[in-house]
Design an enzyme around this catalytic site. Sequence first.
Site, PDB file in Angstrom:
ATOM      1  N   GLY A  15       0.832  -1.198   0.000  1.00 31.94           N
ATOM      2  CA  GLY A  15       0.000   0.000   0.000  1.00 31.94           C
ATOM      3  C   GLY A  15       0.863   1.242   0.000  1.00 31.94           C
ATOM      4  O   GLY A  15       2.047   1.198   0.350  1.00 31.94           O
ATOM      5  N   ARG A  16       0.267   2.350  -0.417  1.00 30.09           N
ATOM      6  CA  ARG A  16       0.964   3.633  -0.467  1.00 30.09           C
ATOM      7  C   ARG A  16       0.165   4.661   0.312  1.00 30.09           C
ATOM      8  O   ARG A  16      -1.056   4.659   0.277  1.00 30.09           O
ATOM      9  CB  ARG A  16       1.152   4.107  -1.914  1.00 30.09           C
ATOM     10  CG  ARG A  16       2.144   3.271  -2.701  1.00 30.09           C
ATOM     11  CD  ARG A  16       2.267   3.765  -4.139  1.00 30.09           C
ATOM     12  NE  ARG A  16       3.310   3.060  -4.867  1.00 30.09           N
ATOM     13  CZ  ARG A  16       3.124   1.899  -5.479  1.00 30.09           C
ATOM     14  NH1 ARG A  16       1.940   1.329  -5.449  1.00 30.09           N
ATOM     15  NH2 ARG A  16       4.130   1.314  -6.115  1.00 30.09           N
ATOM     16  N   GLY A  17       0.879   5.516   1.020  1.00 35.60           N
ATOM     17  CA  GLY A  17       0.249   6.559   1.803  1.00 35.60           C
ATOM     18  C   GLY A  17       0.894   7.899   1.570  1.00 35.60           C
ATOM     19  O   GLY A  17       1.700   8.083   0.637  1.00 35.60           O
ATOM     20  N   THR A  19       3.049   9.416   3.409  1.00 36.01           N
ATOM     21  CA  THR A  19       4.449   9.517   3.845  1.00 36.01           C
ATOM     22  C   THR A  19       5.349   8.452   3.249  1.00 36.01           C
ATOM     23  O   THR A  19       6.573   8.569   3.391  1.00 36.01           O
ATOM     24  CB  THR A  19       4.531   9.426   5.376  1.00 36.01           C
ATOM     25  OG1 THR A  19       3.899   8.217   5.813  1.00 36.01           O
ATOM     26  CG2 THR A  19       3.842  10.619   6.026  1.00 36.01           C
ATOM     27  N   THR A  21       5.629   4.151   1.232  1.00 35.55           N
ATOM     28  CA  THR A  21       5.077   2.925   0.672  1.00 35.55           C
ATOM     29  C   THR A  21       5.393   1.765   1.604  1.00 35.55           C
ATOM     30  O   THR A  21       6.526   1.631   2.065  1.00 35.55           O
ATOM     31  CB  THR A  21       5.655   2.650  -0.727  1.00 35.55           C
ATOM     32  OG1 THR A  21       5.426   3.782  -1.566  1.00 35.55           O
ATOM     33  CG2 THR A  21       5.017   1.430  -1.357  1.00 35.55           C
ATOM     34  N   LYS A  48       8.104  -0.014   5.818  1.00 32.76           N
ATOM     35  CA  LYS A  48       7.585   1.245   5.273  1.00 32.76           C
ATOM     36  C   LYS A  48       8.762   2.102   4.853  1.00 32.76           C
ATOM     37  O   LYS A  48       9.559   2.551   5.685  1.00 32.76           O
ATOM     38  CB  LYS A  48       6.733   1.984   6.299  1.00 32.76           C
ATOM     39  CG  LYS A  48       6.153   3.278   5.739  1.00 32.76           C
ATOM     40  CD  LYS A  48       4.953   3.761   6.499  1.00 32.76           C
ATOM     41  CE  LYS A  48       4.258   4.909   5.780  1.00 32.76           C
ATOM     42  NZ  LYS A  48       3.038   5.351   6.439  1.00 32.76           N
ATOM     43  N   ASP A 142      -2.230  11.388  13.828  1.00 31.11           N
ATOM     44  CA  ASP A 142      -2.879  11.084  12.546  1.00 31.11           C
ATOM     45  C   ASP A 142      -3.748   9.842  12.708  1.00 31.11           C
ATOM     46  O   ASP A 142      -3.672   8.900  11.925  1.00 31.11           O
ATOM     47  CB  ASP A 142      -1.831  10.867  11.454  1.00 31.11           C
ATOM     48  CG  ASP A 142      -2.438  10.935  10.054  1.00 31.11           C
ATOM     49  OD1 ASP A 142      -3.573  11.425   9.919  1.00 31.11           O
ATOM     50  OD2 ASP A 142      -1.783  10.478   9.098  1.00 31.11           O
TER      51      ASP A 142
END
Length: 550
Positions: A15-17, A19, A21, A48, A142
């Site tokens: 997954g990618r976010g 901040t 991957t 990450k 967050d």
Amino acid sequence: MRPVGSKYLLEEPLGRGATGTVWRARQNQTAGAEAAVAGQPGETVAIKVLKEELANDADVVMRFLRERSVLLRLTHPNIVRTRDLVVEGDLLALVMDLVDGPDLHHYLRDNGPLTPVAASLMTAQIADALAASHADGVVHRDLKPANVLLKTDADGQMHPMLTDFGIARLADSPGLTRTHEFVGTPAYVAPESAEGRPQTSAVDIYGAGILLYELVTGRPPFAGGTALEVLHRHLSEEPRRPTTVPEPLWTVIERCLRKEPSERPSAENLARGLRTVAAGIGVHSSSAQVEAALGVAALLAPDPSPAAVPQAPGAADATQVLPSNAGAYDPAAATSVLPQTGRPGGGADPTAMMPPVPPGQPRPEDPHPWQSQLQAARDRNEQTQVQYLDPNQDPLRRRPQRQAQRPPQSPQQRPPQRPQPQPYAPAPAPQPRYQQPQRPQPQAYAPPQQQQYAPPQPPPQQPAPRQPRQRSANPVRIPGLGCLKGCLVMVVLFFVAGWLIWELTPLQGWIAEGKSYWEAIGDGIEKVSDWISKLGEAEKTADEIGNGKP
């Protein structure tokens, strides 16, 4: 597979976010003592990899190294454990336990909202994780469903696992954020974060209240078309109670979403209140449990000493030790006055054209060093002589004259040596055109001949202007391409245009009954070929009949 450090290999992205991957990775050797978990070769982990702009920021790297011990010691059954931190060149990565399960955001999207009891119990576990992190002075900042992973145990029960601890704090770098910006997601950001006020652990409680609201309704309480509109609603609007939310549970949500941070409960009290609510709103709840749930407001006491978020770069630095003589400094003492360096009477020195000559330098009667340098510069400038030169004699201004063709020379004759230009020499007087040079005497290193110029010639007549080239009226011809290339381009354009017409219009269903463009072209070519072959057979039959053959 891409190596990360000397102990891990990336296999595939998960997954990618905002901040970085998250990758599924494999450990190829045991980690050293610097890691929190040594691990075993062949063990699967999650890594990450932070984005390049974070890895290239020096302040982020320093925070990464400084908070290494904080992130590695942060352990809880509901927190994804950080096993190791990797710093290698322009790469920053966090090695974590791999949780095989979806995040809470995708789970809600696929399965819909939870029941009030399930939402209360799940949020209570998340509050337990927040209480453990706040006790260590770490604020998540967050909190949202996408940062909660669902781990399924052997008995089929799901447990929330909070991840991305410390990422918001690492991303809060002066090179990446400014004072008027916040770290987080607009739909889950606390009012004090949106206004730039000092932040404490109460921002996580606000995020937990929004997460709980979304678990029971399927959507966050504040939404809008733009991030600015969402932030404005966080600051000015109060959430509305949905009809499906029980009163005790709404009391918890409303207390978590208070605009003032000091009115929100602590994470520990929030977990206790949510378990009380879950026990009192079930179908098998006793009267005592229902009464306790209705009085849950008494359990939601605020945190007397919330964990603070550093406001300025370097606020989390270790305490520096002052020098040993620091105690001699008196901050209340009078301001020290520096001694004067002017005339004895206190007046200012007169303006001097040149600085004084240091001792040991030339005597006063000798010229000043600056004067010597200026004189040397003038001497160098005087070496350049400027003289008038007739423009007709200037070889740079005169047009070159085309020389008459010479008769072919025998191989024994050497061409005259090219004269070498002499710098800064006056141009010689015009002389007649030089004659055919004599055969030079065989000698080594012959001196160059003197440069001679032809007498000035009248300027040649300007040729008649060339007529502009007439462009072809043929629209098929493409500038820069030949006729064949232009035809090929037109054929390609016809094919593309036909394909677009075939795909974007109902022509496909009318003519070819749903066939593709290329199948229709193939059928058309096959039909034409059959028709041509039939014509050939008919002509052959006619020829045989004409020749009298049966």
